[in-house]
Design a protein around this motif. Structure first.
Motif, PDB file in Angstrom:
ATOM      1  N   LYS A  25       5.897  22.209 -54.962  1.00  0.00           N
ATOM      2  CA  LYS A  25       6.753  23.493 -55.515  1.00  0.00           C
ATOM      3  C   LYS A  25       7.658  23.104 -56.642  1.00  0.00           C
ATOM      4  N   LEU A  26       7.827  21.564 -57.119  1.00  0.00           N
ATOM      5  CA  LEU A  26       8.800  21.616 -58.017  1.00  0.00           C
ATOM      6  C   LEU A  26       8.331  21.895 -59.461  1.00  0.00           C
ATOM      7  N   PRO A  27       9.224  22.378 -60.237  1.00  0.00           N
ATOM      8  CA  PRO A  27       8.651  22.582 -61.470  1.00  0.00           C
ATOM      9  C   PRO A  27       8.285  21.300 -62.127  1.00  0.00           C
ATOM     10  N   GLU A  28       7.492  21.562 -63.161  1.00  0.00           N
ATOM     11  CA  GLU A  28       6.900  20.555 -64.041  1.00  0.00           C
ATOM     12  C   GLU A  28       7.942  19.398 -64.260  1.00  0.00           C
ATOM     13  N   GLN A  29       8.959  20.016 -64.921  1.00  0.00           N
ATOM     14  CA  GLN A  29      10.075  18.956 -65.460  1.00  0.00           C
ATOM     15  C   GLN A  29      10.720  18.126 -64.231  1.00  0.00           C
ATOM     16  N   ARG A  30      11.047  18.805 -63.427  1.00  0.00           N
ATOM     17  CA  ARG A  30      11.537  17.972 -62.127  1.00  0.00           C
ATOM     18  C   ARG A  30      10.359  16.833 -61.433  1.00  0.00           C
ATOM     19  N   ARG A  31       9.212  17.538 -61.374  1.00  0.00           N
ATOM     20  CA  ARG A  31       7.951  16.630 -60.752  1.00  0.00           C
ATOM     21  C   ARG A  31       7.861  15.439 -61.573  1.00  0.00           C
ATOM     22  N   ALA A  32       8.099  15.561 -63.035  1.00  0.00           N
ATOM     23  CA  ALA A  32       8.088  14.344 -63.901  1.00  0.00           C
ATOM     24  C   ALA A  32       9.058  13.679 -63.663  1.00  0.00           C
ATOM     25  N   ALA A  33      10.208  14.073 -63.400  1.00  0.00           N
ATOM     26  CA  ALA A  33      11.410  13.317 -63.197  1.00  0.00           C
ATOM     27  C   ALA A  33      11.241  12.515 -61.837  1.00  0.00           C
ATOM     28  N   LEU A  34      10.864  13.103 -60.944  1.00  0.00           N
ATOM     29  CA  LEU A  34      10.520  12.472 -59.664  1.00  0.00           C
ATOM     30  C   LEU A  34       9.386  11.256 -59.795  1.00  0.00           C
ATOM     31  N   ALA A  35       8.213  11.676 -60.486  1.00  0.00           N
ATOM     32  CA  ALA A  35       7.259  10.570 -60.927  1.00  0.00           C
ATOM     33  C   ALA A  35       8.117   9.439 -61.345  1.00  0.00           C
ATOM     34  N   ALA A  36       8.756   9.482 -62.508  1.00  0.00           N
ATOM     35  CA  ALA A  36       9.410   8.587 -63.075  1.00  0.00           C
ATOM     36  C   ALA A  36      10.341   7.768 -62.339  1.00  0.00           C
ATOM     37  N   ALA A  37      11.033   8.416 -61.535  1.00  0.00           N
ATOM     38  CA  ALA A  37      11.965   7.754 -60.124  1.00  0.00           C
ATOM     39  C   ALA A  37      11.195   6.828 -59.256  1.00  0.00           C
ATOM     40  N   ILE A  38       9.978   7.591 -58.823  1.00  0.00           N
ATOM     41  CA  ILE A  38       9.145   6.945 -58.030  1.00  0.00           C
ATOM     42  C   ILE A  38       8.571   5.497 -58.680  1.00  0.00           C
ATOM     43  N   GLN A  39       8.182   5.706 -59.882  1.00  0.00           N
ATOM     44  CA  GLN A  39       7.503   4.498 -60.551  1.00  0.00           C
ATOM     45  C   GLN A  39       8.813   3.408 -60.857  1.00  0.00           C
ATOM     46  N   GLU A  40      10.172   3.908 -61.040  1.00  0.00           N
ATOM     47  CA  GLU A  40      10.849   2.813 -61.124  1.00  0.00           C
ATOM     48  C   GLU A  40      11.304   2.261 -59.793  1.00  0.00           C
ATOM     49  N   GLN A  41      11.249   3.096 -58.738  1.00  0.00           N
ATOM     50  CA  GLN A  41      11.567   2.368 -57.393  1.00  0.00           C
ATOM     51  C   GLN A  41      10.487   1.400 -57.006  1.00  0.00           C
ATOM     52  N   ALA A  42       9.218   1.600 -57.315  1.00  0.00           N
ATOM     53  CA  ALA A  42       8.128   1.015 -57.007  1.00  0.00           C
ATOM     54  C   ALA A  42       8.154  -0.469 -57.783  1.00  0.00           C
ATOM     55  N   SER A  43       8.578  -0.146 -59.128  1.00  0.00           N
ATOM     56  CA  SER A  43       8.563  -1.645 -59.783  1.00  0.00           C
ATOM     57  C   SER A  43       9.614  -2.477 -59.413  1.00  0.00           C
ATOM     58  N   ARG A  44      10.694  -1.840 -59.069  1.00  0.00           N
ATOM     59  CA  ARG A  44      11.888  -2.669 -58.512  1.00  0.00           C
ATOM     60  C   ARG A  44      11.639  -3.503 -57.046  1.00  0.00           C
ATOM     61  N   GLN A  45      10.648  -2.662 -56.230  1.00  0.00           N
ATOM     62  CA  GLN A  45       9.949  -3.346 -54.967  1.00  0.00           C
ATOM     63  C   GLN A  45       9.013  -4.444 -55.342  1.00  0.00           C
ATOM     64  N   GLY A  46       8.399  -4.495 -56.574  1.00  0.00           N
ATOM     65  CA  GLY A  46       7.651  -5.555 -56.863  1.00  0.00           C
ATOM     66  C   GLY A  46       6.206  -5.339 -56.308  1.00  0.00           C
ATOM     67  N   PRO A  47       5.243  -6.342 -56.533  1.00  0.00           N
ATOM     68  CA  PRO A  47       3.636  -5.941 -56.219  1.00  0.00           C
ATOM     69  C   PRO A  47       3.621  -6.090 -54.639  1.00  0.00           C
TER      70      PRO A  47
END
Length: 75
Positions: A51-73
């Protein structure tokens, strides 16, 4: 293509995010204005994302990617 390891990292990042992460990324509003969105995120993340608008969905995707990179492989 998303691998099983990618999917695990995405899922771990999603469940390890807290409200301040979503507020900082611009996914939900800060303070009382974001209360309902935060509740919806916690109750049903999949529907929240759909249900997120595209702009907020893109922001969430970027935040998830950042969080995943902090966790490492994943091991």
């Amino acid at each position: 293509m998303i691998t099983g390891t990618d999917l695990l990292q995405i899922s771990l990042a999603r469940v390890n995010m807290d409200r301040t992460d979503l507020e900082a990324a611009g996914v939900i509003e800060r303070g009382e204005a974001g209360d309902k969105a935060w509740s919806n995120f916690g109750r049903d993340m999949d529907t929240f994302i759909l249900k997120l608008p595209e702009q907020r969905r893109a922001a969430l995707a970027a935040a998830i990617q950042e969080q995943a990179s902090r966790q490492g492989p994943s091991h």
